[in-house]
Design an enzyme around this catalytic site. Structure first.
Site, mmCIF file in Angstrom:
data_model
loop_
_atom_site.group_PDB
_atom_site.id
_atom_site.type_symbol
_atom_site.label_atom_id
_atom_site.label_comp_id
_atom_site.label_asym_id
_atom_site.label_seq_id
_atom_site.Cartn_x
_atom_site.Cartn_y
_atom_site.Cartn_z
ATOM 1 N N SER A 51 36.578 -18.761 6.161
ATOM 2 C CA SER A 51 36.384 -19.892 7.068
ATOM 3 C C SER A 51 35.103 -20.635 6.697
ATOM 4 O O SER A 51 34.052 -20.008 6.509
ATOM 5 C CB SER A 51 36.275 -19.348 8.500
ATOM 6 N N CYS B 93 35.365 -14.557 27.386
ATOM 7 C CA CYS B 93 35.383 -15.032 28.759
ATOM 8 C C CYS B 93 36.737 -15.661 29.047
ATOM 9 O O CYS B 93 37.025 -16.748 28.575
ATOM 10 C CB CYS B 93 34.274 -16.055 28.985
ATOM 11 N N ASN C 170 33.418 -8.448 12.608
ATOM 12 C CA ASN C 170 32.514 -9.509 13.061
ATOM 13 C C ASN C 170 31.563 -9.051 14.158
ATOM 14 O O ASN C 170 30.511 -9.635 14.345
ATOM 15 C CB ASN C 170 33.320 -10.726 13.544
ATOM 16 N N GLN D 42 33.845 -12.863 7.499
ATOM 17 C CA GLN D 42 32.411 -12.600 7.725
ATOM 18 C C GLN D 42 31.638 -12.258 6.456
ATOM 19 O O GLN D 42 30.448 -11.959 6.543
ATOM 20 C CB GLN D 42 32.253 -11.451 8.737
ATOM 21 N N GLY E 270 39.669 -20.193 9.579
ATOM 22 C CA GLY E 270 40.030 -18.801 9.307
ATOM 23 C C GLY E 270 41.298 -18.407 10.058
ATOM 24 O O GLY E 270 42.164 -17.714 9.521
ATOM 25 N N THR E 271 41.399 -18.844 11.289
ATOM 26 C CA THR E 271 42.573 -18.499 12.107
ATOM 27 C C THR E 271 43.859 -18.969 11.434
ATOM 28 O O THR E 271 44.835 -18.224 11.342
ATOM 29 C CB THR E 271 42.438 -19.146 13.510
HETATM 30 N N1 PLP Z 1 38.090 -13.556 11.513
HETATM 31 C C1 PLP Z 1 36.841 -13.179 11.830
HETATM 32 C C2 PLP Z 1 36.374 -11.818 11.427
HETATM 33 C C3 PLP Z 1 36.002 -14.033 12.549
HETATM 34 O O1 PLP Z 1 34.768 -13.632 12.878
HETATM 35 C C4 PLP Z 1 36.501 -15.308 12.913
HETATM 36 C C5 PLP Z 1 35.660 -16.228 13.710
HETATM 37 O O2 PLP Z 1 34.814 -15.805 14.481
HETATM 38 C C6 PLP Z 1 37.797 -15.676 12.527
HETATM 39 C C7 PLP Z 1 38.561 -14.764 11.835
HETATM 40 C C8 PLP Z 1 38.377 -17.024 12.870
HETATM 41 O O3 PLP Z 1 37.796 -18.029 12.090
HETATM 42 P P1 PLP Z 1 37.861 -19.560 12.583
HETATM 43 O O4 PLP Z 1 36.872 -19.707 13.672
HETATM 44 O O5 PLP Z 1 37.516 -20.353 11.381
HETATM 45 O O6 PLP Z 1 39.251 -19.813 13.023
#
Ligand code: PLP
Length: 410
Positions: free
Chosen positions: A219, A345, A171, A199, A92-93
């Site tokens: 993701s 953290c 999230n 999400q 996702g990132t």
């Molecule tokens: N966007 C949201 C709302 C998320 O909850 C997350 C992961 O927790 C991400 C983006 C990032 O996804 P990834 O872990 O696949 O990089």
């Protein structure tokens, strides 16, 4: 029995039994999900027999292109897109970074980004990075329910706004944002619109045509596919500048040899997500409500963070007055229960959640908040297990808390 027969004394067997970890009650589906057995089954041949490179000229590799295309069609169906609008990424990132990077590089005269203060760090950190490169970024505030006011968005869009990026569902709280209305405003002003929908699969019906966005990110590991695969939707005819430059994979939109097994897993998980929609909005929603109401009723000094609707059917974020979430999570862990706090953290310091702070929560309330997020595999007995243990855990922590936090609780 076997250990007893090979001479291990009975008292040792007793201890071993005693040491067995309790069965796992997993309430952290927004952090990650297990790989569904159906997904693993679909992936395995691509980790064992069909391990070629899809870019190879010989059939052993090249035939994998068809399998990838089938997965692409399934992933497209999940969001009502066309297969050619799907770009597979690593997470996702990456999808979010790639969408924002493309929007900024294809609109070179525009130097402003509009987003919210409660996005995932993959959006916030990218925006902070481009701020240092001279872009201006507006982080829109939310109200105490975590909701976004559409009217203010309109006033913040400027002539030099390149892209608006707003998540479909938060999230941490599960609160939903009005992305289709927002995308309509963007269209009327000629501004690109991206949504982080990470999400939402399997919980909401995602229809990119209805949403009207230019980019949408997903993701794999949030929808019972493996980690290491993500998806970026790029609307047909939207200009796109790749983020990863290299080979011509993904029709020149993302360099790098494809994660074939991951992509196959994503395709199969997309089919499951569609068929699980009803379960998430009935059975899982009922379990979430039982958990939430059970905690709020059984434990004094608790309150839900975020409005109750519109909200993801699986997420509940609860503040516990006078305790630190980390203490709750540690004791829950000992009872075999996984949940999470929104805090990151960093170098040993526990930062209160930026989402809860943006909603106007005091740092102490934010630090005492726990997110419970359910998924397809949760059972009612697990919710009962949590409701059995949590009141005593909170009571114990409160009894041991420093006097100032006990006073803050009263
Ligand atoms: N966007 C949201 C709302 C998320 O909850 C997350 C992961 O927790 C991400 C983006 C990032 O996804 P990834 O872990 O696949 O990089």
């Amino acid at each position: 029995m076997f250990l007893y027969r090979i001479g291990v004394p009975e008292w040792t067997i007793g201890i071993l039994r005693f040491m067995q970890p309790p069965p796992l009650c997993y309430f952290d589906a927004n952090a990650t999900t297990r790989i569904a057995p159906e997904v693993l089954e679909a992936m395995l041949p691509f980790l064992t027999e069909h391990w070629g490179n899809p870019s190879s000229a010989y059939a052993f590799g090249h035939t994998l292109v068809r399998a990838i295309d089938e997965a692409r069609a399934k992933a497209a169906a999940l969001i009502h897109a066309e297969p050619r609008e799907i770009v597979f990424t690593s997470c996702g990132t990456e999808s979010i970074n790639a969408a924002l990077h493309s929007a900024l590089t294809t609109c070179p005269g525009k130097r402003h980004v509009l987003t919210t203060a409660v996005e995932h760090s993959s959006t916030i950190k990218f925006c902070q990075f481009v701020q240092k490169q001279g872009y201006e970024v507006t982080f829109l505030p939310v109200d105490t329910d975590g909701a976004l006011d559409l009217r203010q968005i309109e006033t913040f869009i400027r002539l030099d706004t390149a892209v608006v990026s707003v998540m479909l569902a938060n999230n941490e709280t599960g609160v939903l944002f009005p992305v289709s209305e927002l995308a309509a405003i963007c269209r009327s002003k000629g501004v690109l619109c991206h949504t982080d929908a990470v999400q939402t699969p399997g919980k909401l019906n995602i229809d990119v045509k209805q949403l009207g966005v230019d980019f949408l990110s997903l993701s794999g590991h949030k929808l019972y596919a493996p980690k290491g695969v993500g998806l970026l939707y790029v609307k047909h005819q939207t200009k796109f500048q790749p983020y990863l430059l290299g080979g011509g994979q993904e029709r020149g939109r993302r360099g790098g040899t494809e994660n074939v097994a991951g992509i196959i897993g994503f395709g199969r998980a997309s089919e499951l997500a569609l068929s699980n929609l009803a379960d998430a909005n009935t059975r899982v929603r009922v379990l979430r409500d039982k958990l939430e109401n059970g905690v709020l009723q059984a434990i004094p000094g608790t309150v839900r963070n975020g409005g109750s609707e519109p909200r993801l059917p699986n997420t509940s974020n609860i503040a516990f007055a006078g305790v630190e979430a980390e203490g709750i999570l540690m004791l829950l862990d000992q009872a075999g229960i996984c949940a999470s706090s929104g805090s990151a953290c960093t170098t040993g310091a526990l930062d209160p959640s930026h989402v809860l702070l943006a909603m106007g929560c005091r740092p102490a309330r934010a630090r005492g908040s726990v997110r419970f997020s359910l998924g397809s595999y949760n059972k009612e007995s697990e919710v009962d297990h949590l409701l059995k243990h949590l009141p005593a855990i909170v009571e114990k922590l409160r009894a041991n808390a420093p006097i100032e936090s006990q006073m803050a609780q009263s």
